[in-house]
Design an enzyme around this catalytic site. Structure first.
Site, PDB file in Angstrom:
ATOM      1  N   ALA A 172     -44.407 -13.511 -22.577  1.00 49.28           N
ATOM      2  CA  ALA A 172     -43.144 -13.947 -22.011  1.00 49.28           C
ATOM      3  C   ALA A 172     -43.253 -15.350 -21.425  1.00 49.28           C
ATOM      4  O   ALA A 172     -42.342 -16.165 -21.555  1.00 49.28           O
ATOM      5  CB  ALA A 172     -42.690 -12.966 -20.934  1.00 49.28           C
ATOM      6  N   GLU A 173     -44.370 -15.645 -20.818  1.00 53.00           N
ATOM      7  CA  GLU A 173     -44.482 -16.961 -20.191  1.00 53.00           C
ATOM      8  C   GLU A 173     -44.584 -18.077 -21.214  1.00 53.00           C
ATOM      9  O   GLU A 173     -44.344 -19.231 -20.911  1.00 53.00           O
ATOM     10  CB  GLU A 173     -45.666 -16.983 -19.218  1.00 53.00           C
TER      11      GLU A 173
END
Ligand code: HEC
Ligand code: HEC
Length: 344
Positions: free
Chosen positions: A131-132
């Site tokens: 996600a990052e």
């Protein structure tokens, strides 16, 4: 009379040779499990797998609404992307090649350079990292919580939680989905005793793979994915500003510089070109020869390379059928995607 006798001897010799090669191989490798029942200490449930599949294919979990896990780890193309290195957040090109997601649950060494903790041990680093790459966990949770059908799916999957739409639960679901992505291959069938699963050339390639020393670093269930080793690299111009250890490299004989890299899994290697952490080599025979030269100090002949390649082909497996999920519809509360090229 001589010819038939030779043939007879060859016939008698073959099964014994196959068995001893198999016995040796079984000390170094193991067949894929039929299924993975627990991951990161939690049991894999059908609800988690369904929710994880939704999250895996949903680009709305990225800030720009453009990047799903499947964008870079595409199960339709070997579980990776065809790019040298990934494009991610703000259309920036990342420094590294996306590894295949197939059988990734069984890697004990994670990531090319091991800077993330082992995922099964830490639980939430998998989604964190994914996600990052393309956004923030907070925004992702806000996006998921804005869609009633997602809230229902999280509630069904984690019935004991008062507030089930969390980053940690999303991670658990994704881990469970990814755990289903195992790809049994002809080599597994052969390890389990099916002689005809490997061609004679592939068996010769396996013997070379062991004798030349490839299996020192590429062993275990994934033929790699469980250890880090020095790989010789050299700086190339025009890559300022990136960590030195992950710059584009060309392999040299004696530059005196060594960096540690994961010896990646060789399962499905025929599908996951380009090769190496920087995706700098597209030809499998060339990648094999580079390995021979840099890791073993051996110049492999074309014939030896072809045999090893034939063995590596036997690691191409069959992924499970994956049904593309129909994803929840957005609500008035769903954050709009951010523009891709905003100022930082
Ligand atoms: C923009 C491309 C991109 C996206 C999107 C992305 N990944 Fe990755 N992923 C990568 C790259 C590149 C690496 C290798 C990073 C490294 O080794 O440092 C990686 C590594 C991984 C690994 C480790 C695999 C291994 O064998 O070590 C896992 C697991 C993973 N990603 C899962 C995910 C999940 C789950 C998502 C979605 C939430 C996701 N990724 C989204 C590019 C991406
Ligand atoms: C001393 C350890 C070591 C030995 C021996 C070794 N390798 Fe590797 N291998 C590595 C490392 C480390 C990498 C990852 C390097 C990188 O990507 O930057 C790698 C990567 C690869 C890749 C590319 C994987 C990918 O997903 O991009 C292939 C193919 C490969 N090795 C095949 C072989 C073969 C065939 C042999 C034997 C001729 C061999 N290796 C011997 C450590 C080793």
């Amino acid at each position: 009379m001589r010819a038939p006798l030779t043939v007879l001897l060859a016939c008698l010799a073959l099964p014994a040779a196959a068995d001893s090669l198999r016995d040796h191989a079984l000390t170094l490798f193991e067949p894929l499990p039929d299924r993975i029942d627990t991951v990161a200490g939690h049991p894999v449930t059908p609800e988690q797998v369904d929710l994880g599949r939704m999250l895996y294919f949903d680009p709305r979990i990225s800030d720009t609404g453009q990047f799903a896990c499947a964008t870079c780890h595409n199960p339709a193309t070997g579980g990776d992307s065809n790019r040298d290195t990934s494009i991610g957040h703000a259309w920036q090109t990342g420094p590294q090649n996306a590894p295949t997601i197939f059988n990734a649950t069984l890697n004990s060494a994670r990531f090319w350079q091991g800077w993330a903790e082992d995922l099964p041990a830490t639980g939430d680093s998998l989604l964190q990292v994914g996600a990052e790459r393309t956004g923030t966990p907070e925004r992702m949770v806000a996006t998921l919580a804005s869609m009633p059908a997602y809230v229902d799916a999280f509630t069904r999957t984690f019935p004991d939680d008062a507030d089930p739409v969390t980053f940690a639960n999303a991670t658990t679901a994704l881990e469970s989905f990814i755990a289903t992505l195992v790809t049994p291959a002809p080599f597994d069938a052969w390890l389990k005793g099916e002689d005809s699963a490997l061609s004679p050339q592939a068996r010769e390639g396996l013997a070379l793979f062991i004798d030349k020393g490839c299996a020192t670093c590429h062993q275990g269930v994934n033929l790699g994915g469980n250890s880090y080793h020095p790989f010789r690299v050299i700086r190339t111009p025009g890559t300022e500003g990136q960590p030195e250890s992950i710059q584009c490299f060309s392999v040299v004989e004696d530059d005196g510089t060594q960096y540690l890299f994961r010896a990646g899994t060789l399962r499905n290697i025929t599908l996951t070109s380009p090769y190496f952490s920087e995706g700098s080599v597209r030809s499998l025979p060339l990648a094999i020869q580079i390995m021979g030269r840099t890791q073993l100090g051996t110049d492999l002949s074309d014939e030896e390379t072809d045999r090893i390649a034939a063995f590596l082909e036997s690691l191409e497996g069959t992924p499970p059928p994956i049904t593309l999920p129909v994803l929840p519809r957005e609500s008035a509360l769903t954050p709009a995607p951010l523009p891709p090229l905003r100022e930082e």
